[in-house]
Design an enzyme around this catalytic site. Structure first.
Site, PDB file in Angstrom:
ATOM      1  N   GLY A 298       0.831  -1.204   0.000  1.00 12.24           N
ATOM      2  CA  GLY A 298       0.000   0.000   0.000  1.00 12.24           C
ATOM      3  C   GLY A 298       0.860   1.247   0.000  1.00 12.24           C
ATOM      4  N   GLY A 302      -4.353   4.947   1.952  1.00 15.94           N
ATOM      5  CA  GLY A 302      -4.956   5.179   3.274  1.00 15.94           C
ATOM      6  C   GLY A 302      -5.811   6.437   3.294  1.00 15.94           C
ATOM      7  N   CYS A 305      -3.835   9.542   4.009  1.00 14.90           N
ATOM      8  CA  CYS A 305      -2.566   9.648   3.272  1.00 14.90           C
ATOM      9  C   CYS A 305      -2.653  10.718   2.201  1.00 14.90           C
ATOM     10  CB  CYS A 305      -2.236   8.347   2.552  1.00 14.90           C
ATOM     11  SG  CYS A 305      -2.223   6.923   3.604  1.00 14.90           S
ATOM     12  N   SER A 364      -8.220   4.104   9.847  1.00 13.11           N
ATOM     13  CA  SER A 364      -9.247   5.076  10.244  1.00 13.11           C
ATOM     14  C   SER A 364     -10.566   4.415  10.656  1.00 13.11           C
ATOM     15  CB  SER A 364      -9.485   6.095   9.141  1.00 13.11           C
ATOM     16  OG  SER A 364     -10.209   5.527   8.094  1.00 13.11           O
ATOM     17  N   SER A 477     -24.253   0.639  -7.405  1.00  8.96           N
ATOM     18  CA  SER A 477     -23.832  -0.272  -6.334  1.00  8.96           C
ATOM     19  C   SER A 477     -24.214   0.217  -4.936  1.00  8.96           C
ATOM     20  CB  SER A 477     -22.311  -0.490  -6.376  1.00  8.96           C
ATOM     21  OG  SER A 477     -21.967  -1.093  -7.594  1.00  8.96           O
TER      22      SER A 477
END
Ligand code: XMP
Length: 485
Positions: A298, A302, A305, A364, A477
């Site tokens: 990664g 995040g 980030c 988080s 969705s």
């Protein structure tokens, strides 16, 4: 210069195509998985080594629910060790390194130590380190004020009931009942302390969900940096019982990180080492070849980030997982991959696992829970908790202040201006206990496995077929064309 012809994809860009399924009930599926090539978890979830996410309280809750917490490294080695010890003491019927106090200490010192370590009793040792008695909070509260020393207040060795090493849980329970006592020191033939058994520990029902080490203690990991000084931290953490060390570096595909993995492997051959973060085939392959036991993936996915914004570098997380899994395969080592960052919904976790991860690391989403460090505050009428990127301005300045021994507010504006943050500070809604968040995540995973016609995560990966979707597909969705209540 070259431009890769295929697009980089992340969780929202794809869906998994449902498969014929033989699973009739969500209880027919298995969520166990590998964190490293040696450590198994009951659920594929790891709490992130961030100072607003994982300290001992979170790590205890994670392991009790079958996952694991990685305790962040922005504290002294001494405090880091204490955090690991707190987790290791939280479950298991023998406490292996019980707190002790010198026979010549004062009653006040005993009181202070019990409060500091949050325990109800201390084993008393004499000048030669042999067991001389036990002192409990009850002794201290009942003793006459004139009894000012540990020696005067304690239950002395001649009246002390002890057990020999190797005692079983049933034998311990019998002794505790027979003598109506709360604490049973485990003592060897030489009167050296080998452990402590408490009534609480032998009566607590076994939790079948918990992720445990070979001795029945909760699993826990700890983060370390990549500077030379960190070998001392690594040694202390392993000594304290940390089950896994996680290298905490934003760009893990770097010479000094590869070197650190090689050196850690040499110095601590038995240690489980997670290396990362990477987001490419070469990065994962080289860390696997260096001797890591799991690869963490990664760069910039995040929630807090800003690495991709500040540096222009990163790979959308689904592609990063697929590419890195290929790198691990190329290394010829059968290592698990940890997908770190960007998980906001159970479906994201299912997609990460289907793409090749064996666990996900979450920051988080857990920062708003009761067990994360810090207390909730009210913002605009809502209960929230703080989350901060470990490369945010606040976290970086806090770290510098801690390292230099200065107060954070004493840093002058020039210092503040020198920092180039790659993360932000934010608030997230308070979400109650982490067990409730995990319940939702694992429920989603169980359903996901059944849609994938898979009994376990391995079959999910084997069966996985992703379909890229358009913005219209993304809209479709979620809930849409209704007013949410
Ligand atoms: P989530 O999305 O679960 O991500 O909050 C947690 C992961 O984010 C990484 N992390 C950072 N990345 N700057 C970054 O670019 C930062 O300041 C930062 N702080 C944490 C880390 O990998 C964590 O596990």
């Amino acid at each position: 210069m070259k431009i890769r012809p295929t697009k980089g994809l992340t969780f929202e860009d794809v869906l998994l195509i449902p498969r014929r399924s033989a699973i009739a009930s969500r209880s027919d599926v298995e969520t166990t998985t590998r964190l490293t090539d040696r450590i198994r978890l009951k659920i594929p979830v790891v709490s992130a080594n961030m100072d607003t996410v994982t300290e001992a309280g979170m790590a205890i809750a994670m392991a009790k629910n079958g996952g694991i917490g990685i305790i962040h490294r922005f504290m002294s080695i001494e405090n880091h060790v204490r955090q690991i010890q707190r987790v290791k003491r939280a479950q298991g019927f023998v406490v292996e390194n019980p707190y002790t106090i010198d026979i010549n200490a004062s009653a006040d010192q005993a009181r202070h130590m019990m409060t500091h370590h949050d325990v109800g009793g201390l084993v008393v040792v004499d000048e030669s380190g042999k067991v001389a008695g036990i002192i409990t909070q009850r002794d201290l509260s009942l003793a006459a004020p004139a009894l000012a020393t540990v020696k005067q207040t304690m239950t002395p060795a001649e009246k002390l009931v002890t057990a020999a090493p190797g005692i079983s849980i049933d034998e311990a329970r019998d002794i505790l009942y027979q003598y109506r006592i709360e604490k049973l020191p485990v003592v060897d033939a030489d009167r050296r302390l080998k452990g402590l058994i408490t009534a609480q520990d032998v009566t607590r029902p076994e939790n079948p969900r918990a992720a445990l080490d070979a001795k029945g203690h909760l699993l826990v990991g700890a983060a370390i940096g990549v500077t030379r000084g960190e070998f001392e931290r690594a040694a202390a953490l392993l000594e304290a019982g940390a089950d896994v060390l996680v290298l905490d570096i934003a760009h893990g595909h770097a010479d000094h990180c590869i070197k650190m993995v090689v050196e850690l492997r040499q110095r601590f051959p038995q240690a489980q080492i997670v290396a990362g973060n990477v987001a490419s085939t070469d990065g994962a392959r080289e860390l696997a070849e260096a001797g890591a036991n799991a690869i963490k993936v990664g760069i910039g996915p995040g929630s807090i980030c800003t690495t991709r914004i500040v540096t222009g570098f990163g790979v959308p997380q689904l592609t990063a997982i697929i590419d890195s899994a290929e790198g691990i395969r190329q290394s010829g080592r059968n290592l698990p991959l940890i997908a770190d960052g960007g998980i906001q919904k159970a479906g994201d976790m299912v997609k990460a696992l289907a793409a090749g991860a064996e666990t996900v690391m979450i920051g988080s989403m857990f920062a708003g829970t009761e067990e994360s460090p810090g207390s909730p505050v009210i913002r605009d009428g809502q209960k929230v908790k703080v989350v901060r990127g470990m490369a945010s301005l606040g976290a970086t300045m806090g770290r510098r202040a801690a390292e230099s021994g200065r107060d954070e507010s004493a840093e002058d504006s020039e210092d503040w201006n020198k920092v180039v943050p790659e993360g932000v500070e934010a608030v997230v809604p308070y979400r109650g206990y982490v067990a409730e968040v995990l319940h939702q995540l694992v429920g989603g995973l169980r359903s996901g496995l059944s849609y994938g016609g898979a009994h376990n995560i391995k079959e999910l990966q084997e069966n996985a077929e992703f379909i890229e979707i358009t913005p219209a597909g993304i809209k479709e969705s979620g809930s849409h064309d209704v007013r949410r209540i």
